[in-house]
Design a protein around this motif. Structure first.
Motif, mmCIF file in Angstrom:
data_model
loop_
_atom_site.group_PDB
_atom_site.id
_atom_site.type_symbol
_atom_site.label_atom_id
_atom_site.label_comp_id
_atom_site.label_asym_id
_atom_site.label_seq_id
_atom_site.Cartn_x
_atom_site.Cartn_y
_atom_site.Cartn_z
ATOM 1 N N GLU A 133 0.807 -1.227 0.000
ATOM 2 C CA GLU A 133 0.000 0.000 0.000
ATOM 3 C C GLU A 133 0.843 1.283 0.000
ATOM 4 O O GLU A 133 0.347 2.353 0.353
ATOM 5 C CB GLU A 133 -0.950 0.012 1.207
ATOM 6 C CG GLU A 133 -1.871 -1.185 1.264
ATOM 7 C CD GLU A 133 -2.852 -1.112 2.430
ATOM 8 O OE1 GLU A 133 -3.685 -0.190 2.458
ATOM 9 O OE2 GLU A 133 -2.763 -1.975 3.310
ATOM 10 N N ARG B 276 -0.672 2.044 8.736
ATOM 11 C CA ARG B 276 -0.998 0.800 8.040
ATOM 12 C C ARG B 276 0.120 -0.208 8.306
ATOM 13 O O ARG B 276 1.150 -0.201 7.635
ATOM 14 C CB ARG B 276 -1.142 1.050 6.540
ATOM 15 C CG ARG B 276 -1.947 2.282 6.165
ATOM 16 C CD ARG B 276 -3.421 2.128 6.400
ATOM 17 N NE ARG B 276 -4.047 1.191 5.484
ATOM 18 C CZ ARG B 276 -5.353 1.158 5.232
ATOM 19 N NH1 ARG B 276 -6.174 2.008 5.823
ATOM 20 N NH2 ARG B 276 -5.848 0.270 4.406
ATOM 21 N N SER C 96 -1.885 9.922 -0.379
ATOM 22 C CA SER C 96 -2.683 10.700 0.572
ATOM 23 C C SER C 96 -1.992 12.001 0.958
ATOM 24 O O SER C 96 -2.656 12.980 1.323
ATOM 25 C CB SER C 96 -2.970 9.857 1.826
ATOM 26 O OG SER C 96 -1.797 9.645 2.599
ATOM 27 N N ARG D 98 -0.948 6.878 6.464
ATOM 28 C CA ARG D 98 -1.917 7.428 5.518
ATOM 29 C C ARG D 98 -2.629 8.605 6.183
ATOM 30 O O ARG D 98 -3.172 8.472 7.285
ATOM 31 C CB ARG D 98 -2.923 6.367 5.087
ATOM 32 C CG ARG D 98 -3.788 6.811 3.916
ATOM 33 C CD ARG D 98 -4.606 5.653 3.373
ATOM 34 N NE ARG D 98 -3.765 4.557 2.898
ATOM 35 C CZ ARG D 98 -4.224 3.446 2.335
ATOM 36 N NH1 ARG D 98 -5.528 3.283 2.170
ATOM 37 N NH2 ARG D 98 -3.414 2.483 1.940
ATOM 38 N N ASP E 215 4.482 4.103 6.023
ATOM 39 C CA ASP E 215 3.261 3.324 6.268
ATOM 40 C C ASP E 215 2.151 4.161 6.898
ATOM 41 O O ASP E 215 1.186 3.616 7.449
ATOM 42 C CB ASP E 215 3.557 2.101 7.129
ATOM 43 C CG ASP E 215 4.324 2.428 8.405
ATOM 44 O OD1 ASP E 215 4.463 3.631 8.733
ATOM 45 O OD2 ASP E 215 4.812 1.492 9.068
ATOM 46 N N ASN F 230 -0.506 5.154 0.387
ATOM 47 C CA ASN F 230 -0.066 5.960 1.529
ATOM 48 C C ASN F 230 0.567 7.269 1.060
ATOM 49 O O ASN F 230 0.250 8.352 1.574
ATOM 50 C CB ASN F 230 0.936 5.171 2.376
ATOM 51 C CG ASN F 230 0.338 3.924 2.977
ATOM 52 O OD1 ASN F 230 -0.880 3.809 3.104
ATOM 53 N ND2 ASN F 230 1.178 2.986 3.362
#
Length: 385
Positions: free
Chosen positions: A60, A257, A67, A143, A141, A64
């Motif tokens: 992800e 995350r 954002s 967001r 990691d 991330n």
């Protein structure tokens, strides 16, 4: 004699632990009141540089990073840095940047680190070219939601504030161990942080997302002063406080995350964290035995031969544990925290206690494929790969 002493000792830990849970509820109430009282108007927005140290392809990562290109703030830039030009994270960052052609962003290659903490090396490289009055350090990691920078900037309207650190809501991956760790972060770890800042002015920061006034960073020696520390975030907050700046806990939570890890990876990660904490806050580390009383409460009826008072103590401890989990997890961090996850609390708290005990011993840690030795003050010494 020993038969009487053991139940008394266990009961003492449970009693102090229940008192600690009450403190958590009071600290959370103060935090929520402060959040409700936050002003909505704002003066001139300071310029902000968002620093994203990257290392390797992570789950992800593109989402991330994206954002941070969608923040609703008028004057900010995003800087991303890897140590190696061939790092796949750099290619992902380049692709994300291409989706936001109007963004103010730079991608840097920091080169190999000359200090044990390579993240600090990347932060120094980015700060050297950062244009913002504030630097916001955010891990790969994390967001963010669009309001993040506005919320951080509000705290810096007070000129006494040098560092602002964000609470985070851990979002787990599909594995059981990831879910347990997220449950521990969102209900146990942040309970401790809330109590710490409730009882005394904050003298530490929490690294996944923190903001530092550039003048404060210069006053405490810049990033170069922290290259030998594993917990550079803690040290930045500590040194800022010693230099006379206020360290503040933001009322704005971000998403952490944490992905999914197998049991062995998860235990290595937890043990590194525990050994680091033992060196950063030795007194606080010993106090954590009272901050996790549920495993002791579960043992109490056996130790007390099923006495009625022991069951009452267990029931009280369980009720307070659930109350603090609801208050901190749901109200403070906005974690959805479905009811079925409450059945994992005893397993998570038991695992947390075992790792806490393991953290009392040894000084070696594994971090990003390398071995290090931790000194008493939290500095890193490279070991064997």
């Amino acid at each position: 004699m020993l038969e009487d002493a053991i139940p008394a000792l266990v009961a003492g830990v449970v009693l102090v632990g229940c008192a600690y849970y009450v403190l958590v509820l009071l600290a959370a109430r103060q935090f929520l009141l402060r959040r409700r009282e936050r002003k909505t108007d704002f003066g001139e927005a300071p310029t902000v540089s968002v620093l994203k140290p990257l290392a390797g392809e992570e789950p992800e990562l593109a989402e991330n990073l994206g954002s941070f290109f969608r923040l609703s703030y008028p004057r900010y830039e995003v800087l991303c840095a890897t140590r190696d030009a061939d790092d796949p994270a750099l290619a992902i960052a380049r692709e994300v940047r291409s989706n936001y052609p109007d963004s103010d962003a730079q991608l840097l290659v920091a080169g190999e680190s000359g200090c044990p903490n390579a993240k600090v090396h990347s932060l120094a490289a980015m700060t050297a070219v950062a244009a913002g009055e504030l630097v916001v350090v955010s891990d790969s990691d994390i967001r963010a939601d669009p309001a993040l920078l506005w919320e951080l900037a509000k705290d810096f309207e007070d000129p006494a504030v040098g560092v602002v650190t964000c609470p985070y809501r851990a979002v787990p991956g599909p594995s059981l161990w990831s879910r347990l760790e997220a449950l521990g972060m969102n209900t146990e770890f942040w309970s401790g942080v809330l109590v710490a800042q409730f009882l005394a002015p904050m003298n530490f920061a929490v690294g996944p997302t923190m903001a530092v006034r550039k003048s404060c960073l210069d006053a405490i020696g810049g990033w170069d002063a922290f290259g030998d520390f594993l917990a550079e975030d803690f040290e930045v907050g500590r040194q800022a406080r010693l230099a006379g700046y206020e360290v503040r806990l933001s009322t704005h939570a971000v998403e952490h995350r944490i992905g999914s890890q197998a049991l062995r990876e998860n235990l290595v990660h937890r043990l590194r964290w525990r050994r680091s904490t033992r060196r950063s806050r030795p007194a606080g580390y010993w106090g954590e035995i009272f901050a996790n009383p549920l495993p002791w409460a579960l043992l109490l009826p056996f130790a007390a031969s099923g006495a009625a008072w022991s069951w009452a103590a267990l029931g009280t401890c369980v009720a307070l544990r659930v109350a603090t989990a609801l208050t901190v997890g749901r109200s403070v961090l906005s974690d959805s925290l479905p009811w079925w996850r409450f059945w994992l609390l005893p397993l998570q708290d038991g695992l947390s206690l075992l790792v806490w005990v393991a953290g009392l011993f040894g000084s070696r840690i594994a971090w990003r494929g390398r071995s290090y030795k931790l000194s008493r003050d939290g500095r890193l010494t490279p070991g064997h790969s």
